[in-house]
Enzyme design. Sequence first.
Site, PDB file in Angstrom:
ATOM      1  N   PRO A 113       5.257  -0.158 -14.898  1.00 46.45           N
ATOM      2  CA  PRO A 113       4.153  -0.837 -15.396  1.00 46.45           C
ATOM      3  C   PRO A 113       3.799  -2.099 -14.905  1.00 46.45           C
ATOM      4  O   PRO A 113       2.839  -2.500 -15.182  1.00 46.45           O
ATOM      5  CB  PRO A 113       4.774  -1.093 -16.895  1.00 46.45           C
ATOM      6  N   GLY A 114       4.596  -2.692 -14.017  1.00 50.24           N
ATOM      7  CA  GLY A 114       3.958  -3.631 -13.253  1.00 50.24           C
ATOM      8  C   GLY A 114       4.571  -5.203 -13.240  1.00 50.24           C
ATOM      9  O   GLY A 114       4.037  -6.090 -12.442  1.00 50.24           O
ATOM     10  N   CYS A 123      18.106   1.866 -12.255  1.00 55.70           N
ATOM     11  CA  CYS A 123      18.706   1.460 -13.567  1.00 55.70           C
ATOM     12  C   CYS A 123      19.585   2.530 -13.703  1.00 55.70           C
ATOM     13  O   CYS A 123      19.985   2.816 -14.850  1.00 55.70           O
ATOM     14  CB  CYS A 123      17.603   1.373 -14.659  1.00 55.70           C
ATOM     15  N   ALA A 139       5.198   1.284  -8.891  1.00 55.07           N
ATOM     16  CA  ALA A 139       4.933  -0.168  -9.369  1.00 55.07           C
ATOM     17  C   ALA A 139       4.978  -0.249 -10.944  1.00 55.07           C
ATOM     18  O   ALA A 139       5.240  -1.177 -11.486  1.00 55.07           O
ATOM     19  CB  ALA A 139       3.680  -0.604  -8.648  1.00 55.07           C
ATOM     20  N   ASP A 158       1.321   3.771  -7.816  1.00 53.14           N
ATOM     21  CA  ASP A 158       2.179   4.606  -8.849  1.00 53.14           C
ATOM     22  C   ASP A 158       1.602   6.024  -8.823  1.00 53.14           C
ATOM     23  O   ASP A 158       0.024   6.164  -8.493  1.00 53.14           O
ATOM     24  CB  ASP A 158       1.912   4.022 -10.352  1.00 53.14           C
TER      25      ASP A 158
END
Length: 875
Positions: free
Chosen positions: A172-173, A353, A170, A240
């Site tokens: 940085p959120g 990504c 998760a 995380d």
Amino acid sequence: MGKRGNKKGGGGAGNRGRRANYSSILVRENEKYESYYNGLQIVPDNEKDKFWAALRRDLPNSFRFTGSKGHALAVQERLKDFYIPKITSITHEGNPVEPPQPVPWYPNQLAWSMTTPKSVIRRFAPFSSFQKFLVAETEVGNISRQEIVSMIPPLLLDVRPGMTVLDMCAAPGSKSAQLMEMVHAGEEERMAEIAERLDSGAEAQRKEGTVDVPKLLEGEIESDGLDDDGRSTGLLIANDNDYKRAHLLIHQMKRLNSPNLIVTNHDATMYPSIKIPSLPPPEGKPVRNRYLKFDRVLADVPCSGDGTTRKNVNVWKDWNPANALGLHTTQCRILTRALQMLKVGGRVVYSTCSMNPVENEAVIASVVDRCGGSSKVRIVDCTDELTALKRFPGLKSWTVMDKQGRTWTNYKDVEEAVSQGDETLSRIVEGMFPPNEEEDIDLSRCMRVYPHQQDTGAFFITVLEKLSDIKARPEGTKKAPATSAVEPPKEAENGQNGAKQPENVTTVSDEQTPAESSEVPLAPDALGILKRSLDEPSEDPSTKRQKVDDTTAVPAAPSDPSVQNTPEQSTSQDTQNVLAKSEEAPKADPAEQQPTLSTAPSVPQKRKPGQPSEEPFKYLDPKSEEFDQIFAFYDISPQFPRDRFMVRNAQGRPAKTIYYTSTLARDILTANEGAGMKFVHAGVKMFVKQDVQRQDVCPWRIQTDGLTIMESWVGPRRVVRIYKKETLRKLLIEMFPKVNDDGWRQLGEIGEWARDVDMGCCVLRIEPTENEDGFRERMVLPLWRSMYSLNLMLPKEERRAMLLRLYDDDTPLVNTTQKRQAEAAALTPESTPGEADEATNGQNEDSADVPIPAEDVEASVPAGDETTKDVDMTA
């Protein structure tokens, strides 16, 4: 450290305090990188030039309006009505300057992008004003800097209130924040409507605790998932593996003030089964363990990040195909674990990504096959979702490039080369190659987003639906015979065996956590650019690398049989509250069972070196005298639950802060206490203890974080309304306006109320009107009435942001108590009692949202220490 004033190699005095722009120095070329993707034909030949040109340009700035839909639209309206017209009036070199533009496929225009060059922004005053607005709203959490493509996965997850959701990687959120907003969708509007209806005729029902919310609302607002007296029954667990990044995640998420959030700190490849309270067993039968399953799981996995060249220019020089090869097995394990923890009929979104099919389509095909094929796990066709989003279908064929830059078309050739002594190919496994046609896995339903399509980074997204129970094949075993895909009946979308389940169902099974397997370190050349898809463009690259290095050490070879999985057989049973319907796990074959962290004996949580211990979560007795005092002082309806309040200290006593959580969060925290689950955050601050000047004043003030949850149920005696913007402006600028003598006359419409109200915390309701000097948005804020003054309980940055947004006013804040505080400090003990307390308005300097002199804040709260603010460390 270099000597000051040394101009060699540094641009001299004209560049002091400014970082060098290395992005313009680096050569944006890499022969292996370009030849691999050109050879894969990931875009048509007539688009290749545009594709590579886009990858070489810097990424546009992008941001998203956050929080509840109503509040986000109000902040967005300020941008559209005030700042955009000023920017569109600018011309540069004879051409109009392009203003920020809404992202066409994002709902309600709540995401925006800006391509204006920095050289233009620095020259014109309207951009300076706009920049102040962005900075102020970002600082208080109303705007989130987030890359456009990273906004896609949460939207495709299709989260609704009442669902249980897991974000496996998760930090940085930013994606977790999107998911949290969906869990609470419609809640703020419903709670405001409840407050209005209670005020206009149902006050007696509120006092008696007999409010029938659906009847009160007359069916005007949908109730799915909001049937906890208007509150959401859903839950988001954000996880995380890196402890520091988990706290970065907490900082990002706590701006949303959700009691329906738990943050954990576990390796996603071995995420533990989460125990929930057991049902009473039939007479003569033993108690059976029950475990949580999820409606939705987001697996935004660690990846090589080779689609991020526009913001991470080092990818051009560091790219190596070994990065993708080293991550494939870890990515497969995370996705497999996600599917294991998913309810039948639930969705998993897998995203990276990266553009490399080894990390994308190969992972999807391998995991679908390992979990039983397309009859068990279906790739969802999302062509009818986010229709304005331009995308390419997933690849159906590809080659695998090894560390030396050689490309391989099939696994047999790799096996032959390995048998002849080529040890450099040991990381290449069969699952990295395209599946056989007979496996019937439709990879064209995967989505690829490329930079030239809508001026973004590159991204890969796939939506998977679990059609039936699965038993994942152990790693390294041969593929199962192909089975034809089965489309599930539509009514089974949220249920099992064709029956539609309520969205707040918690499904359980006896499925256990995979055993830990041995890990081998990454090769040195694989380090450096390994990174997850990180949302904030401004984040320090070293932080990103550390996150991935900690999370993605490559596990043992796929032939390692240590990861076993158990059957997912379960039967439906009725239970209570949000656990209204669930599945109880029958005994599995003991040979297949693995112990979970959740069911282990109570042992202290293992911590990495230097990692601080977390204070435990202790729920308070609902019959506590503290609650008697609080509920009586605020005249809170007895209908508001008293069994969801907790503290964070080993003694379980309300010393400084009382937190509030949802029912399901409470059940999870209590059922797993001491069992090895690493919980690092849960709940919102509801009450904070204040220093008070009289014994008859309730010392517990309602914290800003929990006010929207509580305010509908507070009695009118502690509530005041304002309708004029000038009233709020005065309260924002002046921190401690006097109410004694004639000071109350300066407070306008609330002056007489402020003069007469009893000391303590009050609820300020800002009501919208059609008047020219009225508000357009409903807001709720806490006030503190002290002996001689009044104070709006907001931090300075929140005050400044509101002044800028509502009034276009950057007037410095006025703190008239600073002089009186200095004078009070000089008083002897024989001086007037209480005068020193009054200088700070009787406020607790440890409270994060209490405005106090800046020098005291700096002394009491270490810079950047979120743990100090978030966690009640009082013994």
